[in-house]
Scaffold this motif. Structure first.
Motif, PDB file in Angstrom:
ATOM      1  N   LEU A  58       2.452   6.678  47.113  1.00 43.32           N
ATOM      2  CA  LEU A  58       3.829   7.102  46.833  1.00 43.32           C
ATOM      3  C   LEU A  58       3.917   7.911  45.543  1.00 43.32           C
ATOM      4  CD1 LEU A  58       5.832   3.922  47.876  1.00 43.32           C
ATOM      5  CD2 LEU A  58       5.644   6.097  49.104  1.00 43.32           C
ATOM      6  N   SER A  59       3.158   7.524  44.541  1.00 42.95           N
ATOM      7  CA  SER A  59       3.134   8.276  43.293  1.00 42.95           C
ATOM      8  C   SER A  59       2.541   9.665  43.502  1.00 42.95           C
ATOM      9  CB  SER A  59       2.328   7.506  42.243  1.00 42.95           C
ATOM     10  OG  SER A  59       2.233   8.230  41.062  1.00 42.95           O
ATOM     11  N   PHE A  60       1.515   9.747  44.320  1.00 46.60           N
ATOM     12  CA  PHE A  60       0.909  11.038  44.646  1.00 46.60           C
ATOM     13  C   PHE A  60       1.900  11.929  45.397  1.00 46.60           C
ATOM     14  CE2 PHE A  60      -1.623  13.816  47.365  1.00 46.60           C
ATOM     15  CZ  PHE A  60      -2.423  14.427  46.410  1.00 46.60           C
ATOM     16  N   ILE A  61       2.645  11.340  46.321  1.00 48.13           N
ATOM     17  CA  ILE A  61       3.654  12.104  47.075  1.00 48.13           C
ATOM     18  C   ILE A  61       4.754  12.608  46.144  1.00 48.13           C
ATOM     19  CG2 ILE A  61       5.487  11.876  48.807  1.00 48.13           C
ATOM     20  CD1 ILE A  61       3.550  10.047  50.367  1.00 48.13           C
ATOM     21  N   ALA A  62       5.216  11.758  45.231  1.00 43.91           N
ATOM     22  CA  ALA A  62       6.261  12.178  44.289  1.00 43.91           C
ATOM     23  C   ALA A  62       5.758  13.301  43.386  1.00 43.91           C
ATOM     24  CB  ALA A  62       6.723  10.987  43.449  1.00 43.91           C
ATOM     25  N   THR A  63       4.521  13.230  42.957  1.00 43.47           N
ATOM     26  CA  THR A  63       3.938  14.303  42.149  1.00 43.47           C
ATOM     27  C   THR A  63       3.852  15.595  42.954  1.00 43.47           C
ATOM     28  OG1 THR A  63       2.630  12.676  40.931  1.00 43.47           O
ATOM     29  CG2 THR A  63       1.943  14.959  40.760  1.00 43.47           C
ATOM     30  N   SER A  64       3.452  15.493  44.207  1.00 41.89           N
ATOM     31  CA  SER A  64       3.353  16.680  45.064  1.00 41.89           C
ATOM     32  C   SER A  64       4.717  17.324  45.284  1.00 41.89           C
ATOM     33  CB  SER A  64       2.751  16.298  46.412  1.00 41.89           C
ATOM     34  OG  SER A  64       1.475  15.742  46.236  1.00 41.89           O
ATOM     35  N   ILE A  65       5.738  16.509  45.453  1.00 42.69           N
ATOM     36  CA  ILE A  65       7.092  17.037  45.644  1.00 42.69           C
ATOM     37  C   ILE A  65       7.573  17.747  44.377  1.00 42.69           C
ATOM     38  CG2 ILE A  65       9.519  16.372  45.967  1.00 42.69           C
ATOM     39  CD1 ILE A  65       8.483  14.207  47.919  1.00 42.69           C
ATOM     40  N   ALA A  66       7.301  17.154  43.214  1.00 42.19           N
ATOM     41  CA  ALA A  66       7.699  17.793  41.957  1.00 42.19           C
ATOM     42  C   ALA A  66       6.981  19.126  41.769  1.00 42.19           C
ATOM     43  CB  ALA A  66       7.407  16.864  40.782  1.00 42.19           C
ATOM     44  N   ILE A  67       5.705  19.184  42.118  1.00 41.03           N
ATOM     45  CA  ILE A  67       4.960  20.444  42.024  1.00 41.03           C
ATOM     46  C   ILE A  67       5.528  21.472  43.002  1.00 41.03           C
ATOM     47  CG2 ILE A  67       2.715  21.519  42.478  1.00 41.03           C
ATOM     48  CD1 ILE A  67       1.437  18.983  41.335  1.00 41.03           C
ATOM     49  N   ALA A  68       5.870  21.025  44.201  1.00 38.07           N
ATOM     50  CA  ALA A  68       6.425  21.947  45.196  1.00 38.07           C
ATOM     51  C   ALA A  68       7.753  22.527  44.723  1.00 38.07           C
ATOM     52  CB  ALA A  68       6.604  21.223  46.525  1.00 38.07           C
ATOM     53  N   PHE A  69       8.621  21.708  44.142  1.00 42.24           N
ATOM     54  CA  PHE A  69       9.900  22.219  43.655  1.00 42.24           C
ATOM     55  C   PHE A  69       9.715  23.169  42.481  1.00 42.24           C
ATOM     56  CE2 PHE A  69      12.046  18.681  45.922  1.00 42.24           C
ATOM     57  CZ  PHE A  69      12.946  19.459  46.622  1.00 42.24           C
ATOM     58  N   LEU A  70       8.707  22.915  41.642  1.00 50.11           N
ATOM     59  CA  LEU A  70       8.447  23.836  40.541  1.00 50.11           C
ATOM     60  C   LEU A  70       7.903  25.167  41.047  1.00 50.11           C
ATOM     61  CD1 LEU A  70       6.915  21.534  37.796  1.00 50.11           C
ATOM     62  CD2 LEU A  70       9.068  22.770  37.705  1.00 50.11           C
ATOM     63  N   ARG A  71       7.101  25.119  42.084  1.00 53.60           N
ATOM     64  CA  ARG A  71       6.503  26.346  42.615  1.00 53.60           C
ATOM     65  C   ARG A  71       7.518  27.183  43.393  1.00 53.60           C
ATOM     66  NH1 ARG A  71       2.773  28.475  40.299  1.00 53.60           N
ATOM     67  NH2 ARG A  71       2.026  29.491  42.170  1.00 53.60           N
ATOM     68  N   MET A  72       8.579  26.557  43.888  1.00 58.02           N
ATOM     69  CA  MET A  72       9.599  27.316  44.623  1.00 58.02           C
ATOM     70  C   MET A  72      10.324  28.283  43.704  1.00 58.02           C
ATOM     71  SD  MET A  72      11.512  24.794  47.181  1.00 58.02           S
ATOM     72  CE  MET A  72      10.657  23.794  48.359  1.00 58.02           C
ATOM     73  N   ASN A  73      10.556  27.864  42.479  1.00 56.13           N
ATOM     74  CA  ASN A  73      11.240  28.730  41.517  1.00 56.13           C
ATOM     75  C   ASN A  73      10.227  29.723  40.951  1.00 56.13           C
ATOM     76  OD1 ASN A  73      13.502  27.155  41.888  1.00 56.13           O
ATOM     77  ND2 ASN A  73      13.031  25.822  40.154  1.00 56.13           N
ATOM     78  N   ASN A  74      10.738  30.867  40.539  1.00 56.26           N
ATOM     79  CA  ASN A  74       9.854  31.820  39.871  1.00 56.26           C
ATOM     80  C   ASN A  74       9.458  31.254  38.521  1.00 56.26           C
ATOM     81  OD1 ASN A  74      10.139  33.582  41.977  1.00 56.26           O
ATOM     82  ND2 ASN A  74      11.872  34.662  41.055  1.00 56.26           N
ATOM     83  N   GLN A  75       8.223  31.471  38.155  1.00 56.99           N
ATOM     84  CA  GLN A  75       7.777  30.955  36.865  1.00 56.99           C
ATOM     85  C   GLN A  75       8.271  31.884  35.764  1.00 56.99           C
ATOM     86  OE1 GLN A  75       3.570  30.457  36.943  1.00 56.99           O
ATOM     87  NE2 GLN A  75       3.665  28.645  38.214  1.00 56.99           N
ATOM     88  N   ASP A  76       9.012  31.312  34.858  1.00 62.16           N
ATOM     89  CA  ASP A  76       9.540  32.067  33.729  1.00 62.16           C
ATOM     90  C   ASP A  76       8.779  31.664  32.479  1.00 62.16           C
ATOM     91  OD1 ASP A  76      11.498  33.206  35.365  1.00 62.16           O
ATOM     92  OD2 ASP A  76      12.858  31.505  35.016  1.00 62.16           O
ATOM     93  N   VAL A  77       8.905  32.496  31.465  1.00 60.17           N
ATOM     94  CA  VAL A  77       8.277  32.165  30.197  1.00 60.17           C
ATOM     95  C   VAL A  77       9.031  31.027  29.530  1.00 60.17           C
ATOM     96  CG1 VAL A  77       7.672  33.059  27.919  1.00 60.17           C
ATOM     97  CG2 VAL A  77       7.414  34.503  29.938  1.00 60.17           C
ATOM     98  N   MET A  78      10.325  31.053  29.605  1.00 66.64           N
ATOM     99  CA  MET A  78      11.145  30.005  29.001  1.00 66.64           C
ATOM    100  C   MET A  78      11.659  29.078  30.095  1.00 66.64           C
ATOM    101  SD  MET A  78      11.236  30.711  25.759  1.00 66.64           S
ATOM    102  CE  MET A  78      12.666  29.957  25.073  1.00 66.64           C
ATOM    103  N   MET A  79      11.676  27.786  29.812  1.00 62.48           N
ATOM    104  CA  MET A  79      12.202  26.821  30.776  1.00 62.48           C
ATOM    105  C   MET A  79      13.713  26.734  30.628  1.00 62.48           C
ATOM    106  SD  MET A  79       9.839  23.454  31.054  1.00 62.48           S
ATOM    107  CE  MET A  79       9.894  23.073  29.342  1.00 62.48           C
ATOM    108  N   ASN A  80      14.380  26.541  31.735  1.00 62.79           N
ATOM    109  CA  ASN A  80      15.794  26.235  31.669  1.00 62.79           C
ATOM    110  C   ASN A  80      15.965  24.732  31.921  1.00 62.79           C
ATOM    111  OD1 ASN A  80      15.520  25.930  34.427  1.00 62.79           O
ATOM    112  ND2 ASN A  80      16.383  27.952  34.889  1.00 62.79           N
ATOM    113  N   ALA A  81      17.176  24.245  31.814  1.00 65.97           N
ATOM    114  CA  ALA A  81      17.416  22.805  31.936  1.00 65.97           C
ATOM    115  C   ALA A  81      17.080  22.288  33.323  1.00 65.97           C
ATOM    116  CB  ALA A  81      18.862  22.489  31.591  1.00 65.97           C
ATOM    117  N   ASP A  82      17.228  23.117  34.327  1.00 64.23           N
ATOM    118  CA  ASP A  82      16.929  22.718  35.699  1.00 64.23           C
ATOM    119  C   ASP A  82      15.439  22.424  35.872  1.00 64.23           C
ATOM    120  OD1 ASP A  82      18.140  22.146  38.093  1.00 64.23           O
ATOM    121  OD2 ASP A  82      17.640  24.102  38.972  1.00 64.23           O
ATOM    122  N   GLN A  83      14.598  23.261  35.304  1.00 62.44           N
ATOM    123  CA  GLN A  83      13.156  23.063  35.420  1.00 62.44           C
ATOM    124  C   GLN A  83      12.672  21.893  34.581  1.00 62.44           C
ATOM    125  OE1 GLN A  83      11.761  26.869  34.214  1.00 62.44           O
ATOM    126  NE2 GLN A  83      11.459  27.568  36.322  1.00 62.44           N
TER     127      GLN A  83
END
Length: 106
Positions: free
Chosen positions: A35-60
């Motif tokens: 379950l911890s591995f799945i939660a980590t994978s989901i968090a990585i997937a949501f981060l990869r959906m957004n364009n990677q910016d130099v500065m983080m916003n509050a959502d990221q």
């Protein structure tokens, strides 16, 4: 934070090893790792959906925190699972293969 996670999970593992059966202990800790591995994978997937910016916003920032938290938990739970399955893992990695023994006897 990782040290606190490690110590708390080790204490919970030691306490649970005295009160529940070995099979239930293996099921609980293996399921927690999955379950911890799945939660980590989901968090990585949501981060990869957004364009990677130099500065983080509050959502990221929220997803980075979840990624960090569950990534740390995955490492600690992985160490506990390695400890629980050390015998079969050792035999699997360094034991003699049964098929090799059968071939030598023929």
């Amino acid at each position: 934070m990782e040290l606190y996670l490690f110590l708390s999970f080790v204490v919970i593992y030691l306490i649970s090893s005295f009160f529940i059966s070995k099979q239930a202990l293996h099921k609980i800790w293996t399921l927690a790792f999955i379950l911890s591995f799945i939660a980590t994978s989901i968090a990585i997937a949501f981060l990869r959906m957004n364009n990677q910016d130099v500065m983080m916003n509050a959502d990221q920032l929220n997803w980075y925190y979840i990624l960090y938290l569950f990534g740390s938990m995955s490492v600690v739970l992985g160490v506990i699972n390695l400890w629980m399955y050390r015998g079969p893992l050792w035999r699997n990695l360094f034991g003699k293969d049964e098929e090799e023994e059968d071939d030598n006897n023929v």
